[in-house]
Design a protein around this motif. Structure first.
Motif, PDB file in Angstrom:
ATOM      1  N   GLN A 114       0.838  -1.209   0.000  1.00 51.87           N
ATOM      2  CA  GLN A 114       0.000   0.000   0.000  1.00 51.87           C
ATOM      3  C   GLN A 114       0.869   1.253   0.000  1.00 51.87           C
ATOM      4  OE1 GLN A 114      -3.270   0.067  -0.474  1.00 51.87           O
ATOM      5  NE2 GLN A 114      -3.175   2.275  -0.527  1.00 51.87           N
ATOM      6  N   ALA A 115       1.915   1.260   0.807  1.00 53.80           N
ATOM      7  CA  ALA A 115       2.816   2.415   0.841  1.00 53.80           C
ATOM      8  C   ALA A 115       3.493   2.610  -0.516  1.00 53.80           C
ATOM      9  CB  ALA A 115       3.859   2.223   1.934  1.00 53.80           C
ATOM     10  N   THR A 116       3.883   1.528  -1.163  1.00 48.23           N
ATOM     11  CA  THR A 116       4.505   1.604  -2.477  1.00 48.23           C
ATOM     12  C   THR A 116       3.523   2.148  -3.505  1.00 48.23           C
ATOM     13  OG1 THR A 116       5.966  -0.247  -1.932  1.00 48.23           O
ATOM     14  CG2 THR A 116       5.690   0.266  -4.257  1.00 48.23           C
ATOM     15  N   LEU A 117       2.270   1.689  -3.446  1.00 48.24           N
ATOM     16  CA  LEU A 117       1.255   2.193  -4.373  1.00 48.24           C
ATOM     17  C   LEU A 117       1.021   3.694  -4.184  1.00 48.24           C
ATOM     18  CD1 LEU A 117      -1.336  -0.713  -4.351  1.00 48.24           C
ATOM     19  CD2 LEU A 117       0.096   0.017  -6.261  1.00 48.24           C
ATOM     20  N   GLN A 118       1.068   4.164  -2.951  1.00 45.29           N
ATOM     21  CA  GLN A 118       0.880   5.589  -2.689  1.00 45.29           C
ATOM     22  C   GLN A 118       2.028   6.405  -3.275  1.00 45.29           C
ATOM     23  OE1 GLN A 118       0.358   5.694   1.545  1.00 45.29           O
ATOM     24  NE2 GLN A 118      -1.809   5.159   1.441  1.00 45.29           N
ATOM     25  N   LEU A 119       3.251   5.904  -3.145  1.00 42.20           N
ATOM     26  CA  LEU A 119       4.398   6.586  -3.745  1.00 42.20           C
ATOM     27  C   LEU A 119       4.278   6.620  -5.263  1.00 42.20           C
ATOM     28  CD1 LEU A 119       7.377   5.193  -1.632  1.00 42.20           C
ATOM     29  CD2 LEU A 119       6.531   7.538  -1.678  1.00 42.20           C
ATOM     30  N   LEU A 120       3.856   5.518  -5.830  1.00 43.07           N
ATOM     31  CA  LEU A 120       3.692   5.436  -7.273  1.00 43.07           C
ATOM     32  C   LEU A 120       2.595   6.394  -7.749  1.00 43.07           C
ATOM     33  CD1 LEU A 120       4.681   4.014  -9.803  1.00 43.07           C
ATOM     34  CD2 LEU A 120       3.027   2.211  -9.363  1.00 43.07           C
ATOM     35  N   ARG A 155       1.720   9.197  -6.376  1.00 40.08           N
ATOM     36  CA  ARG A 155       2.263  10.558  -6.315  1.00 40.08           C
ATOM     37  C   ARG A 155       3.195  10.830  -7.491  1.00 40.08           C
ATOM     38  NH1 ARG A 155       2.931  10.704   0.049  1.00 40.08           N
ATOM     39  NH2 ARG A 155       3.997   8.830  -0.471  1.00 40.08           N
ATOM     40  N   ALA A 156       3.996   9.828  -7.867  1.00 40.52           N
ATOM     41  CA  ALA A 156       4.890   9.989  -9.017  1.00 40.52           C
ATOM     42  C   ALA A 156       4.078  10.157 -10.295  1.00 40.52           C
ATOM     43  CB  ALA A 156       5.833   8.793  -9.127  1.00 40.52           C
ATOM     44  N   PHE A 185       4.005  13.560 -12.828  1.00 42.69           N
ATOM     45  CA  PHE A 185       4.327  13.516 -14.253  1.00 42.69           C
ATOM     46  C   PHE A 185       3.083  13.492 -15.145  1.00 42.69           C
ATOM     47  CE2 PHE A 185       8.174  11.875 -12.226  1.00 42.69           C
ATOM     48  CZ  PHE A 185       9.102  12.736 -12.781  1.00 42.69           C
ATOM     49  N   SER A 186       1.920  13.802 -14.564  1.00 39.31           N
ATOM     50  CA  SER A 186       0.649  13.893 -15.298  1.00 39.31           C
ATOM     51  C   SER A 186       0.265  12.591 -15.997  1.00 39.31           C
ATOM     52  CB  SER A 186       0.694  15.039 -16.315  1.00 39.31           C
ATOM     53  OG  SER A 186       0.946  16.257 -15.665  1.00 39.31           O
ATOM     54  N   ILE A 187       0.546  11.472 -15.366  1.00 34.08           N
ATOM     55  CA  ILE A 187       0.113  10.175 -15.891  1.00 34.08           C
ATOM     56  C   ILE A 187      -1.265   9.891 -15.313  1.00 34.08           C
ATOM     57  CG2 ILE A 187       0.563   7.695 -15.963  1.00 34.08           C
ATOM     58  CD1 ILE A 187       3.562   8.381 -15.721  1.00 34.08           C
ATOM     59  N   LEU A 188      -2.251   9.716 -16.196  1.00 32.16           N
ATOM     60  CA  LEU A 188      -3.626   9.489 -15.773  1.00 32.16           C
ATOM     61  C   LEU A 188      -3.960   8.005 -15.824  1.00 32.16           C
ATOM     62  CD1 LEU A 188      -5.410  12.372 -17.713  1.00 32.16           C
ATOM     63  CD2 LEU A 188      -4.668  12.354 -15.326  1.00 32.16           C
ATOM     64  N   ARG A 189      -4.605   7.519 -14.779  1.00 32.25           N
ATOM     65  CA  ARG A 189      -5.064   6.129 -14.726  1.00 32.25           C
ATOM     66  C   ARG A 189      -6.440   6.053 -15.362  1.00 32.25           C
ATOM     67  NH1 ARG A 189      -7.637   3.634 -10.042  1.00 32.25           N
ATOM     68  NH2 ARG A 189      -7.696   1.425 -10.421  1.00 32.25           N
ATOM     69  N   LEU A 190      -6.630   5.104 -16.275  1.00 33.33           N
ATOM     70  CA  LEU A 190      -7.920   4.897 -16.927  1.00 33.33           C
ATOM     71  C   LEU A 190      -8.654   3.769 -16.220  1.00 33.33           C
ATOM     72  CD1 LEU A 190      -6.744   4.992 -20.655  1.00 33.33           C
ATOM     73  CD2 LEU A 190      -7.659   6.874 -19.290  1.00 33.33           C
TER      74      LEU A 190
END
Length: 109
Positions: A26-32, A34-35, A39-44
């Motif tokens: 979960q902590a890793t997913l939160q860091l990802l 934020r990254a 960098f304006s990467i949008l999740r679909l």
């Protein structure tokens, strides 16, 4: 990012329970996340939307009496966009109309 994954593993000293591993993930997913935001990467995540072949990859077409044909029933894998360009399509299950029931009129000779 590598440290975020490595540190919890080292701290566990080879003895990790499911809860501590889940917390580390979960902590890793939160860091990802934020990254991605930086960098304006949008999740679909197109659940419930109309299928769009330019953004989605239909893995299965499943009959559904509840959803309109062409509607995304389930997202199997999220997609991603960067500055309007598709990085990876969302892999989805798409609704299709139920098959017509077989005729009961005998229809024979």
């Amino acid at each position: 990012m590598a440290d975020a994954v490595r540190i919890p593993v080292i701290a566990a000293g080879g003895i990790a329970d499911a809860r501590s591993l889940a917390e580390g993930q979960q902590a890793t997913l939160q860091l990802l996340a934020r990254a991605f935001e930086r960098f304006s990467i949008l999740r679909l995540d197109p659940g419930g939307q109309n299928f769009d072949p330019t953004l989605h990859e239909a893995v299965i077409a499943q009959e559904s009496a509840d959803a309109a044909p062409g509607t995304v029933l389930q997202v199997l894998q999220s997609g991603y966009q960067l500055n309007g360009r598709l990085l990876r399509p969302a892999r989805v299950i798409v609704a299709r109309a139920p098959a017509a029931p077989p005729s009961t009129d005998g229809g024979g000779t």
